[in-house]
Design an enzyme around this catalytic site. Structure first.
Site: not given
Length: 256
Positions: A39, A105, A139
């Site tokens: 990331e 995300k 994540c």
């Protein structure tokens, strides 16, 4: 064939990180089909988007596309992107022909104030590679099983690129295995190592897990670039032998 890049990241230093990954990718096995970076691979997990975010014709985007073409391999990882008045933690999927797919995300890490800086994505993305259906995540998405649910076997492999601190490594390991088992899919997590500019320590614990929950690869604490082969025949056989996916509750909030 997948190469995982469990690497340290230079804090908010785009040129240094791109140079590092440029060298790393030049050393990977020629039979690799996909290279997965962490990331925010060009900066580390920073909230300094006002200074560091780039447009879709920026330096890191150009680098990942050019490198994918040069090495004839898929390359993926997330960076900070500026689009109109918003910032995104955006995963780039660069294909060997130079084209891109992107995923923004969905779940922003409130504990670090990510939601105050970045705009959340609102759509899942599925990409294809050599007959594999692949679903990318970033994540904190790992903690939310509804978002990652594999309805009607819509993916064969999911992966999470991350900056996941060492102090919560036990959560990372448990959740990755759970996502593999419940979704009957291969699961990959690629995390960084080292210490970031905020003093947080990262232990890596990058993992490859098969659909039964068996750990095929894991490394803790070291910079490493492992090469792992995944077997689609094993996946298909397991799904046929134990078809739990057919009894899924589905996504009760929003169908795919």
């Amino acid at each position: 064939n997948v190469t995982l890049c469990q690497a340290p990241l230079s804090w908010e230093a785009v040129d240094a990180n791109l140079a590092h990954f440029d060298q790393c990718i030049d050393t990977i096995d020629a039979t690799s089909h996909l290279v997965i970076l962490p990331e925010m691979f060009s900066t580390g997990f920073s909230m300094n988007a006002a200074e560091l975010a780039e447009s879709m014709d920026g330096k890191a985007v150009s680098w990942i596309c050019n490198k994918a073409v040069e090495r004839n391999v898929g390359i993926t990882g997330s960076i900070m992107i500026r689009e109109k008045q918003n910032y995104y933690n955006r995963l780039l999927w660069a294909r060997p022909d130079g084209s891109l797919a992107v995923y923004d995300k969905k779940h922003l890490f409130r504990y670090a104030g990510e939601e105050k800086v970045y705009t959340a994505g609102n759509r899942r993305v599925t990409v294809e590679l050599n007959g594999w259906k692949i679903r990318p995540f970033i994540c904190y998405d790992l903690r939310f099983p509804i978002w990652t649910r594999n309805l009607n076997l819509s993916y064969d492999l999911a992966f999470f690129v991350a900056n996941w601190p060492a102090k919560r490594a036990a959560h990372w390991r448990a959740l990755l295995r759970a996502r593999a088992i419940e979704n009957q899919a291969y699961m990959i997590g690629v995390n960084r190592v080292g210490v970031d500019g905020n003093g947080f320590d990262y232990s890596g614990n990058s993992m490859v897990i098969d659909p039964t929950g068996k750990i095929l690869f894991e490394d803790q604490g070291h910079a490493c670039y492992p090469f792992v082969s995944l077997n689609q025949d094993i996946l298909k056989h397991y799904r046929e032998q134990f078809p739990a996916w057919m009894d899924s509750d589905g996504d009760l909030r929003k169908p795919e």
